[in-house]
Design an enzyme around this catalytic site. Structure first.
Site, PDB file in Angstrom:
ATOM      1  N   ARG A 104       0.857  -1.201   0.000  1.00 52.91           N
ATOM      2  CA  ARG A 104       0.000   0.000   0.000  1.00 52.91           C
ATOM      3  C   ARG A 104       0.883   1.238   0.000  1.00 52.91           C
ATOM      4  O   ARG A 104       1.757   1.367   0.865  1.00 52.91           O
ATOM      5  CB  ARG A 104      -0.864   0.035   1.260  1.00 52.91           C
ATOM      6  CG  ARG A 104      -2.066  -0.854   1.227  1.00 52.91           C
ATOM      7  CD  ARG A 104      -3.232  -0.232   0.484  1.00 52.91           C
ATOM      8  NE  ARG A 104      -4.287  -1.224   0.304  1.00 52.91           N
ATOM      9  CZ  ARG A 104      -5.390  -1.230   1.010  1.00 52.91           C
ATOM     10  NH1 ARG A 104      -5.607  -0.332   1.932  1.00 52.91           N
ATOM     11  NH2 ARG A 104      -6.292  -2.149   0.780  1.00 52.91           N
ATOM     12  N   THR A 108      -1.068   7.557  -0.622  1.00 51.42           N
ATOM     13  CA  THR A 108      -2.375   7.457  -1.288  1.00 51.42           C
ATOM     14  C   THR A 108      -3.228   6.320  -0.719  1.00 51.42           C
ATOM     15  O   THR A 108      -4.441   6.269  -0.959  1.00 51.42           O
ATOM     16  CB  THR A 108      -2.203   7.184  -2.794  1.00 51.42           C
ATOM     17  OG1 THR A 108      -1.594   5.888  -2.932  1.00 51.42           O
ATOM     18  CG2 THR A 108      -1.332   8.220  -3.471  1.00 51.42           C
ATOM     19  N   ASP A 200       5.595 -13.071  12.769  1.00 45.78           N
ATOM     20  CA  ASP A 200       5.715 -12.689  11.356  1.00 45.78           C
ATOM     21  C   ASP A 200       6.007 -13.939  10.524  1.00 45.78           C
ATOM     22  O   ASP A 200       7.091 -14.517  10.606  1.00 45.78           O
ATOM     23  CB  ASP A 200       6.830 -11.655  11.176  1.00 45.78           C
ATOM     24  CG  ASP A 200       6.855 -11.108   9.757  1.00 45.78           C
ATOM     25  OD1 ASP A 200       6.995 -11.913   8.808  1.00 45.78           O
ATOM     26  OD2 ASP A 200       6.711  -9.893   9.591  1.00 45.78           O
ATOM     27  N   ASP A 203       9.122 -13.758   8.135  1.00 44.23           N
ATOM     28  CA  ASP A 203      10.391 -13.824   8.862  1.00 44.23           C
ATOM     29  C   ASP A 203      10.664 -15.223   9.383  1.00 44.23           C
ATOM     30  O   ASP A 203      11.789 -15.719   9.325  1.00 44.23           O
ATOM     31  CB  ASP A 203      10.394 -12.834  10.037  1.00 44.23           C
ATOM     32  CG  ASP A 203      10.666 -11.407   9.566  1.00 44.23           C
ATOM     33  OD1 ASP A 203      11.092 -11.230   8.409  1.00 44.23           O
ATOM     34  OD2 ASP A 203      10.430 -10.476  10.362  1.00 44.23           O
TER      35      ASP A 203
HETATM   36  N1  URA Z   1       1.503 -10.845   9.040  1.00 43.93           N
HETATM   37  C1  URA Z   1       2.206 -11.774   9.767  1.00 43.93           C
HETATM   38  O1  URA Z   1       3.163 -12.359   9.281  1.00 43.93           O
HETATM   39  N2  URA Z   1       1.810 -12.016  11.032  1.00 43.93           N
HETATM   40  C2  URA Z   1       0.764 -11.406  11.613  1.00 43.93           C
HETATM   41  O2  URA Z   1       0.457 -11.693  12.773  1.00 43.93           O
HETATM   42  C3  URA Z   1       0.055 -10.452  10.852  1.00 43.93           C
HETATM   43  C4  URA Z   1       0.433 -10.190   9.571  1.00 43.93           C
END
Ligand code: URA
Length: 209
Positions: A104, A108, A200, A203
């Site tokens: 995003r 904008t 994440d 990651d």
């Molecule tokens: N993206 C992720 O990797 N983990 C989350 O908890 C939310 C978005």
């Protein structure tokens, strides 16, 4: 309104527990995500149409079934979606794979597509959009929008874990898209992480921080 399916199969739930565990390292995390993706693919494809064919067994002629109808396409959203593609492909090796990468624009708030490469017959395919984490729903909504803009008509969304906010947002924007999950979690925190979630996903899949 789109249907939401949460797969409570014991194998999926068992593996998801170790995926959530912060002490699970990158190698095991990746392997578990791969396995859950494969198990989810089994469930997601449960309603695919079949047609009858005859096959000669070593004993006799048998009326058997083969997949019929639309061909499948997988569309992982970059980057975390990549972690689930191989698991799905183990069950559906003939599926074509497209990729969508977008973000995003912070000014904008419009989606910017930095990479879109799709099979050239997406309008004829049953597409499975893959994104492990359905948090606010922003990326999934934009990716599905990008596919529809290019002619896609039949789209399903496959995620590992979703927040209720993300499910609602996708349902409101794309009511024709069914959603398949391994878990529907409690909420989003102030940083946009799913709670309890798994952190994440990108990651943890790729060993970055
Ligand atoms: N993206 C992720 O990797 N983990 C989350 O908890 C939310 C978005």
């Amino acid at each position: 309104m789109s249907n939401v399916f949460v797969f409570d199969h014991p194998l999926i739930q068992h593996k998801l527990t170790y995926i959530r565990d912060k002490n699970t390292g990158t190698k095991e995390f990746r392997e578990l995500v791969d396995e859950v993706a494969m198990l989810m693919a089994f469930e997601i494809t449960r309603d695919l149409p079949t047609s009858d064919v005859e096959v000669e067994t070593p004993v006799t002629t048998s009326k058997s079934k083969v997949l019929a109808g639309k061909k499948l396409g997988l569309v992982p959203i970059l980057r975390a979606g990549l972690g689930m593609v191989d698991g799905v492909r183990k069950l559906i090796p003939a599926a074509k794979v497209g990729h969508v990468g977008l973000y995003r624009d912070p000014e904008t708030l419009k989606p910017v597509e930095y990479y879109v490469k799709l099979p050239n017959d997406i309008e004829e395919r049953e597409l499975i959009v893959i994104d492990p984490m359905l948090a606010t729903g922003g990326s999934a909504i934009d990716a599905i929008g990008a596919l529809k803009q290019r002619g896609a008509k039949n789209i399903r969304l496959m995620c590992l874990v979703a927040a209720p906010e993300g499910v609602k947002a996708v349902q409101e924007t794309h009511p024709d898209v069914d959603i398949y999950l391994a878990a529907l979690d409690d909420s989003l925190d102030d940083h946009g992480y799913i709670v309890p979630g798994l952190g994440d996903a990108g990651d943890r899949l790729f060993g970055t921080k």
